[in-house]
Design a protein around this motif. Structure first.
Motif, mmCIF file in Angstrom:
data_model
loop_
_atom_site.group_PDB
_atom_site.id
_atom_site.type_symbol
_atom_site.label_atom_id
_atom_site.label_comp_id
_atom_site.label_asym_id
_atom_site.label_seq_id
_atom_site.Cartn_x
_atom_site.Cartn_y
_atom_site.Cartn_z
ATOM 1 N N ARG A 72 0.906 -1.209 0.075
ATOM 2 C CA ARG A 72 -0.024 0.105 -0.061
ATOM 3 C C ARG A 72 0.711 1.196 0.232
ATOM 4 O O ARG A 72 0.404 2.266 -0.713
ATOM 5 C CB ARG A 72 -0.768 -0.022 1.083
ATOM 6 C CG ARG A 72 -2.161 -0.872 1.119
ATOM 7 C CD ARG A 72 -3.014 -0.881 2.307
ATOM 8 N NE ARG A 72 -2.128 -1.440 3.297
ATOM 9 C CZ ARG A 72 -2.645 -1.437 4.723
ATOM 10 N NH1 ARG A 72 -3.765 -1.433 4.877
ATOM 11 N NH2 ARG A 72 -1.895 -2.267 5.406
ATOM 12 N N GLU A 73 1.948 1.272 0.758
ATOM 13 C CA GLU A 73 2.679 2.296 0.950
ATOM 14 C C GLU A 73 3.453 2.615 -0.566
ATOM 15 O O GLU A 73 3.753 3.693 -1.070
ATOM 16 C CB GLU A 73 3.731 2.264 1.984
ATOM 17 C CG GLU A 73 3.379 2.380 3.530
ATOM 18 C CD GLU A 73 4.368 1.862 4.430
ATOM 19 O OE1 GLU A 73 4.240 2.595 5.547
ATOM 20 O OE2 GLU A 73 5.026 1.171 4.280
ATOM 21 N N LEU A 74 3.885 1.357 -0.996
ATOM 22 C CA LEU A 74 4.611 1.501 -2.495
ATOM 23 C C LEU A 74 3.553 2.167 -3.489
ATOM 24 O O LEU A 74 4.113 2.994 -4.219
ATOM 25 C CB LEU A 74 4.797 0.014 -2.928
ATOM 26 C CG LEU A 74 6.237 -0.337 -2.145
ATOM 27 C CD1 LEU A 74 6.852 -1.848 -2.386
ATOM 28 C CD2 LEU A 74 7.444 0.731 -2.570
ATOM 29 N N GLU A 85 1.919 6.503 -7.114
ATOM 30 C CA GLU A 85 1.015 7.528 -7.365
ATOM 31 C C GLU A 85 1.402 8.991 -7.314
ATOM 32 O O GLU A 85 1.558 9.722 -8.002
ATOM 33 C CB GLU A 85 -0.359 7.282 -6.717
ATOM 34 C CG GLU A 85 -1.031 6.127 -7.131
ATOM 35 C CD GLU A 85 -2.377 5.757 -6.053
ATOM 36 O OE1 GLU A 85 -2.444 6.354 -5.099
ATOM 37 O OE2 GLU A 85 -2.937 4.738 -6.562
ATOM 38 N N GLU A 86 2.101 9.269 -5.846
ATOM 39 C CA GLU A 86 2.719 10.485 -5.773
ATOM 40 C C GLU A 86 3.720 10.944 -6.864
ATOM 41 O O GLU A 86 3.816 12.125 -7.340
ATOM 42 C CB GLU A 86 3.385 10.598 -4.330
ATOM 43 C CG GLU A 86 2.238 10.599 -3.200
ATOM 44 C CD GLU A 86 2.974 10.266 -1.960
ATOM 45 O OE1 GLU A 86 4.285 10.536 -1.809
ATOM 46 O OE2 GLU A 86 2.475 10.143 -0.975
ATOM 47 N N ASP A 119 4.063 14.423 -13.666
ATOM 48 C CA ASP A 119 2.908 14.816 -14.727
ATOM 49 C C ASP A 119 2.896 16.313 -14.500
ATOM 50 O O ASP A 119 3.021 17.391 -15.483
ATOM 51 C CB ASP A 119 1.729 14.122 -14.270
ATOM 52 C CG ASP A 119 1.679 12.833 -14.882
ATOM 53 O OD1 ASP A 119 2.353 12.241 -15.817
ATOM 54 O OD2 ASP A 119 0.501 12.097 -14.415
ATOM 55 N N ARG A 120 3.090 16.875 -13.269
ATOM 56 C CA ARG A 120 3.309 18.315 -13.123
ATOM 57 C C ARG A 120 4.535 18.913 -13.696
ATOM 58 O O ARG A 120 4.330 19.987 -14.091
ATOM 59 C CB ARG A 120 3.116 18.616 -11.523
ATOM 60 C CG ARG A 120 1.909 18.620 -10.849
ATOM 61 C CD ARG A 120 1.766 19.253 -9.452
ATOM 62 N NE ARG A 120 2.544 18.374 -8.507
ATOM 63 C CZ ARG A 120 2.310 17.246 -8.077
ATOM 64 N NH1 ARG A 120 0.984 16.847 -7.851
ATOM 65 N NH2 ARG A 120 3.325 16.840 -6.920
#
Length: 65
Positions: free
Chosen positions: A4-6, A11-12, A18-19
């Motif tokens: 879950r952390e990975l 995603e972050e 993308d930014r």
């Protein structure tokens, strides 16, 4: 790290990448994706640049109450 952390970290990092790509592409970088899509459509319709700048300003500003 558990899965879950990975997943969260992935995603972050994807969002950050993308930014950064958007920053690299010009002044639309800080606009939401929908606003960028509207500006791209304006460019495709070949409206004069001032019109697109006005639309960009109106899209980015909050609506007065």
């Amino acid at each position: 790290m558990d899965s879950r952390e990975l997943t969260s970290r992935t995603e972050e990092l994807t969002a950050r990448r993308d930014r950064l790509q958007r920053l690299n592409n010009g002044d639309r970088a800080l606009l939401p994706s929908l606003a960028c899509a509207v500006l791209e459509e304006l460019a495709r319709t070949r409206l004069r640049p001032g019109h697109a700048a006005t639309r960009r300003s109106l899209t980015a500003l909050p609506t007065p109450r």
